[in-house]
Design a protein around this motif. Sequence first.
Motif, short mmCIF file in Angstrom:
data_model
loop_
_atom_site.label_atom_id
_atom_site.label_comp_id
_atom_site.label_asym_id
_atom_site.label_seq_id
_atom_site.Cartn_x
_atom_site.Cartn_y
_atom_site.Cartn_z
N CYS A 28 -1.96 -2.69 11.29
CA CYS A 28 -0.68 -3.11 10.72
C CYS A 28 0.44 -2.77 11.71
O CYS A 28 0.61 -1.61 12.07
CB CYS A 28 -0.44 -2.42 9.39
N THR A 53 -3.14 1.98 10.72
CA THR A 53 -4.36 1.34 10.24
C THR A 53 -4.52 1.54 8.73
O THR A 53 -3.94 2.44 8.14
CB THR A 53 -5.61 1.87 10.96
N LYS A 54 -5.33 0.66 8.14
CA LYS A 54 -5.72 0.79 6.74
C LYS A 54 -7.22 0.55 6.63
O LYS A 54 -7.81 -0.15 7.45
CB LYS A 54 -4.98 -0.22 5.86
N THR A 58 -8.73 -1.30 1.09
CA THR A 58 -7.39 -1.49 0.52
C THR A 58 -7.10 -2.95 0.21
O THR A 58 -6.11 -3.26 -0.45
CB THR A 58 -6.31 -0.97 1.49
N ASP A 109 1.95 -5.71 2.78
CA ASP A 109 1.72 -4.31 3.13
C ASP A 109 2.48 -3.47 2.11
O ASP A 109 3.66 -3.17 2.27
CB ASP A 109 2.22 -4.04 4.55
N THR A 111 3.68 -0.24 0.11
CA THR A 111 4.04 1.03 0.73
C THR A 111 4.62 2.01 -0.29
O THR A 111 5.51 1.65 -1.06
CB THR A 111 5.10 0.79 1.84
N ASP A 127 -0.39 8.09 6.58
CA ASP A 127 -1.52 7.63 5.76
C ASP A 127 -1.21 7.59 4.27
O ASP A 127 -1.53 6.61 3.58
CB ASP A 127 -2.74 8.52 6.00
N LYS A 130 0.92 4.59 3.36
CA LYS A 130 0.48 3.24 3.71
C LYS A 130 -0.97 2.94 3.32
O LYS A 130 -1.28 1.84 2.87
CB LYS A 130 0.63 3.04 5.22
N ASN A 131 -1.86 3.91 3.53
CA ASN A 131 -3.30 3.63 3.42
C ASN A 131 -3.83 4.16 2.10
O ASN A 131 -4.30 5.29 2.02
CB ASN A 131 -4.02 4.27 4.61
N SER A 135 -3.46 -1.51 -1.45
CA SER A 135 -2.19 -1.59 -0.72
C SER A 135 -2.14 -2.74 0.28
O SER A 135 -1.12 -2.89 0.97
CB SER A 135 -1.92 -0.28 0.03
N ALA A 136 -3.19 -3.56 0.35
CA ALA A 136 -3.20 -4.64 1.34
C ALA A 136 -3.64 -5.96 0.71
O ALA A 136 -4.68 -6.52 1.06
CB ALA A 136 -4.12 -4.28 2.51
#
Length: 231
Positions: A28, A53-54, A58, A109, A111, A127, A130-131, A135-136
């Motif tokens: 990302c 990264t994810k 996700t 994305d 968040t 992390d 975002k991860n 979440s994606a």
Amino acid sequence: MTLVFEPQRPVLIPTVGDGHFPVRRLFCIGRNYEEHAREMGTAPDPEAPFFFTKFAETVVGDDATIAYPPGTANYQYEVELVAAIGKGGRNIRVEDALSHVWGYAVGLDMTRRDLQMEARGKGRPWDAGKNFEQSAPVGVLTPAQSFGLPTRGRIELKVNGEVQQQGDLGDLINPVDRLLAFLSGLYTLEPGDLIYTGTPAGVGPVVPGDVMVATVEGLTPLTVTVGPPQP
């Protein structure tokens, strides 16, 4: 005692024509539109793409209802163009990079902004912000030859019918070909990798019940509903 675990099922996203694309990793890109970089309190830097990264886990698909995640009071959207890698490579040249793309889709994305900003302020990894699960979101993949060059086209996000983000792919600080060349200098890109290419300005919070519709001109729209927190 011997422990036996079920092998993890591959994460699949649909493609135009009723096929499926197996997901491997997510890269990302952050702060890849000038106005978004400024609204996040940083100066745009075209010489140094920034990424995180994810996990593949996700990913969720179109028309999903995603739970409002734990640990946050500021859950935000970011609409993005997603490039799906179909041919791997290392140290890919910019002029060859787009030949490694299988297709494109609209992505979000999601968040936990308060956790991200807290981590950023302490110089820690992002992390937790975002991860995390669901979440994606990513929409239906359109083959690259059908979409054309990812150099221009309107990108937009509506929440409950109101436009919150809008921009143009031509405003990307680092376009798709440069991003792939950069990432392939650090990792061997593999088929199944997804590249989230960054978001325009206008990010903001959502709450349970909100419906997000993300669009990129020429691609299948992505619709996602925010559900209540998981019990």
